[in-house]
Design an enzyme around this catalytic site. Sequence first.
Site, mmCIF file in Angstrom:
data_model
loop_
_atom_site.group_PDB
_atom_site.id
_atom_site.type_symbol
_atom_site.label_atom_id
_atom_site.label_comp_id
_atom_site.label_asym_id
_atom_site.label_seq_id
_atom_site.Cartn_x
_atom_site.Cartn_y
_atom_site.Cartn_z
ATOM 1 N N ILE A 113 5.774 29.941 37.893
ATOM 2 C CA ILE A 113 5.000 30.468 36.768
ATOM 3 C C ILE A 113 4.975 31.995 36.821
ATOM 4 O O ILE A 113 4.629 32.570 37.862
ATOM 5 C CB ILE A 113 3.553 29.929 36.817
ATOM 6 N N ASP A 160 2.597 26.831 45.822
ATOM 7 C CA ASP A 160 1.739 25.945 46.630
ATOM 8 C C ASP A 160 0.792 26.698 47.557
ATOM 9 O O ASP A 160 0.467 26.220 48.647
ATOM 10 C CB ASP A 160 2.608 24.991 47.465
ATOM 11 N N GLU A 169 -2.484 10.234 43.328
ATOM 12 C CA GLU A 169 -2.478 11.229 42.234
ATOM 13 C C GLU A 169 -3.122 10.655 40.976
ATOM 14 O O GLU A 169 -3.999 11.269 40.368
ATOM 15 C CB GLU A 169 -1.040 11.651 41.933
ATOM 16 N N HIS A 203 0.201 18.798 44.256
ATOM 17 C CA HIS A 203 1.349 18.781 45.174
ATOM 18 C C HIS A 203 1.315 17.481 45.966
ATOM 19 O O HIS A 203 0.251 17.095 46.469
ATOM 20 C CB HIS A 203 1.297 19.978 46.125
ATOM 21 N N ASN A 242 -2.523 22.953 40.006
ATOM 22 C CA ASN A 242 -1.287 22.223 40.285
ATOM 23 C C ASN A 242 -1.594 21.068 41.221
ATOM 24 O O ASN A 242 -2.541 21.147 42.014
ATOM 25 C CB ASN A 242 -0.270 23.156 40.950
ATOM 26 N N GLY A 255 6.349 12.383 34.021
ATOM 27 C CA GLY A 255 5.051 12.557 33.377
ATOM 28 C C GLY A 255 4.048 11.451 33.614
ATOM 29 O O GLY A 255 3.133 11.270 32.808
ATOM 30 N N SER A 256 4.163 10.708 34.709
ATOM 31 C CA SER A 256 3.187 9.633 34.952
ATOM 32 C C SER A 256 1.790 10.224 35.159
ATOM 33 O O SER A 256 0.799 9.644 34.705
ATOM 34 C CB SER A 256 3.605 8.801 36.173
ATOM 35 N N ASN A 257 1.684 11.389 35.778
ATOM 36 C CA ASN A 257 0.372 12.036 35.915
ATOM 37 C C ASN A 257 -0.145 12.496 34.557
ATOM 38 O O ASN A 257 -1.322 12.318 34.238
ATOM 39 C CB ASN A 257 0.463 13.229 36.875
HETATM 40 C C1 GRF Z 1 4.158 14.336 41.411
HETATM 41 O O1 GRF Z 1 4.335 13.627 42.612
HETATM 42 C C2 GRF Z 1 3.544 15.680 41.690
HETATM 43 O O2 GRF Z 1 2.720 15.738 42.839
HETATM 44 C C3 GRF Z 1 4.734 16.536 41.909
HETATM 45 O O3 GRF Z 1 5.702 16.071 40.993
HETATM 46 C C4 GRF Z 1 5.485 14.676 40.759
HETATM 47 C C5 GRF Z 1 5.464 14.473 39.261
HETATM 48 O O4 GRF Z 1 5.397 13.109 38.948
HETATM 49 N N1 GRF Z 1 4.468 17.934 41.774
HETATM 50 P P1 GRF Z 1 5.175 12.667 37.415
HETATM 51 O O5 GRF Z 1 6.204 13.404 36.583
HETATM 52 O O6 GRF Z 1 3.764 13.028 37.033
HETATM 53 O O7 GRF Z 1 5.403 11.192 37.423
#
Ligand code: GRF
Length: 186
Positions: free
Chosen positions: A87, A144, A173, A103, A101, A12-14
Amino acid sequence: MQRLAILASGSGSNAEKIMEYFQKSKKASVALIASNKTDAFVLERAKKFQVPTFTFSRKEMQEGKLLEKLKQEKIDWVILAGFLLKIPEDLIRAFPDRMVNIHPALLPNYGGKGMYGMHVHEAVKAAGDESTGITIHLVNENYDDGKIIFQSATAIDPTDTPEDIAQKVHALEHRYFPEVIESLIK
Ligand code: GRF
């Protein structure tokens, strides 16, 4: 005020960057973090931002429990950030052009079933590519495959390991995903 739900299966870093980014926003707020993994670290990150969470199984998602929750929470946009399940079509239809999404590669390369996380970066390394990057796209019924909204690339040094490549991609990201979501909402 647009209400965002983030779907994630792992760290979940994003999701954390997106929660941080919209914390003081007057346009949008992260109203829900949802995961198919009850031990996903993203759920811990949500606590830090007091964002409600919801967990569900693949079966429950196919039975419509997730869609029900998203409607109940009056969600406007669904953000996939490291969500690994396909999904269901009824969920995609419920959010026309409102499900995105991210990727970790430059689609259409290195996309599709099984192409996620380190599998992508190992394939990029094995191919000897000189660059890689990120793709943010709308979600349709194929992995994708939806309309590409944004891409950004980074150079790969010959000495880079798949882990180095993953770090460079994560940096892109975290840099761009929140801003691209904001530009979409506008
Ligand atoms: C990210 O690299 C994203 O592009 C991919 O899964 C990874 C998730 O990373 N689909 P995080 O859980 O957000 O750290």
